[in-house]
Design a protein around this motif. Structure first.
Motif, PDB file in Angstrom:
ATOM      1  N   ASP A 133       0.831  -1.210   0.000  1.00 25.00           N
ATOM      2  CA  ASP A 133       0.000   0.000   0.000  1.00 25.00           C
ATOM      3  C   ASP A 133       0.863   1.256   0.000  1.00 25.00           C
ATOM      4  O   ASP A 133       0.646   2.179  -0.778  1.00 25.00           O
ATOM      5  CB  ASP A 133      -0.924   0.030   1.219  1.00 25.00           C
ATOM      6  CG  ASP A 133      -2.017  -1.020   1.162  1.00 25.00           C
ATOM      7  OD1 ASP A 133      -2.220  -1.606   0.080  1.00 25.00           O
ATOM      8  OD2 ASP A 133      -2.658  -1.251   2.196  1.00 25.00           O
ATOM      9  N   ASN A 135       4.044   1.572  -0.780  1.00 26.10           N
ATOM     10  CA  ASN A 135       4.861   1.692  -1.985  1.00 26.10           C
ATOM     11  C   ASN A 135       4.052   2.279  -3.135  1.00 26.10           C
ATOM     12  O   ASN A 135       4.588   2.988  -3.978  1.00 26.10           O
ATOM     13  CB  ASN A 135       5.458   0.339  -2.376  1.00 26.10           C
ATOM     14  CG  ASN A 135       6.619  -0.048  -1.493  1.00 26.10           C
ATOM     15  OD1 ASN A 135       7.346   0.801  -0.985  1.00 26.10           O
ATOM     16  ND2 ASN A 135       6.795  -1.339  -1.283  1.00 26.10           N
ATOM     17  N   ASN A 136       2.746   2.000  -3.161  1.00 22.57           N
ATOM     18  CA  ASN A 136       1.887   2.558  -4.206  1.00 22.57           C
ATOM     19  C   ASN A 136       1.590   4.039  -3.982  1.00 22.57           C
ATOM     20  O   ASN A 136       1.372   4.775  -4.927  1.00 22.57           O
ATOM     21  CB  ASN A 136       0.566   1.783  -4.284  1.00 22.57           C
ATOM     22  CG  ASN A 136       0.760   0.390  -4.816  1.00 22.57           C
ATOM     23  OD1 ASN A 136       1.706   0.119  -5.554  1.00 22.57           O
ATOM     24  ND2 ASN A 136      -0.115  -0.517  -4.437  1.00 22.57           N
TER      25      ASN A 136
END
Length: 173
Positions: A133, A135-136
């Motif tokens: 999550d 990293n996005n």
């Protein structure tokens, strides 16, 4: 060679070959052999976390905070990161955010204030990695957690290894 010895040898050889042919996934668990960490200091305004041994900074990290980073966490769902003195109180090796280290929020004062307002103080505040999550979202959204303190997955591995239960976590505005 007896049948039992031959069978044991064959099974052992097959197990060895199977292990050699498969690439090993690196472990997310590290060993820490540095000076004992006696305090975690978090400066929300600077977005920096320091691991200290006595008064010596052992390691520093850039951090992400709750999605409402200004002010002290008071209620469940407010998106704020707490401010004050807390303690490392748990470790989660199966975190959705790679690894996580729990912080003892809410303390007695936090619970009393929330109760006086007829509200829930919330909980589950952790220092954790980004996981999929984060990293996005990062770096597009600097502060993205629900009130936790986030570092990279590689950094949480170092932090997770270095900390012990009971270490004070001091969070400044």
């Amino acid at each position: 060679m007896s049948i039992t010895t031959r069978r044991t040898f064959t099974i052992s050889a097959l197990a060895l070959l199977a292990a050699c042919g498969r690439p090993q996934k690196p472990s997310k668990f590290e060993r820490y052999s540095g000076a004992p960490i006696t305090q975690v200091s978090i400066n929300k305004g600077e977005r920096r976390m320091h691991l200290l041994s006595g008064s010596t900074v052992v390691k520093s990290y850039d951090i992400s905070l709750g999605n409402q980073p200004v002010g002290h966490k008071q209620f469940s769902g407010d998106g704020k990161t707490p401010e004050g003195i807390y303690y490392v109180d748990r470790f989660n090796p199966r975190s959705a955010y790679h690894l996580s280290v729990g912080i003892s929020y809410p303390n007695a004062a936090d619970r009393a204030f929330a109760a006086s307002q007829g509200r829930d103080p919330g909980g589950d505040i952790f220092i954790h990695g980004r996981g999929p999550d984060g990293n996005n979202l990062f770096p597009r959204q600097r502060d993205w957690t629900a009130g936790c303190i986030a570092v990279t997955d590689e950094e949480i591995q170092e932090i997770y290894a270095a900390l012990m239960p009971g270490v004070p976590v001091v969070i400044y505005p």
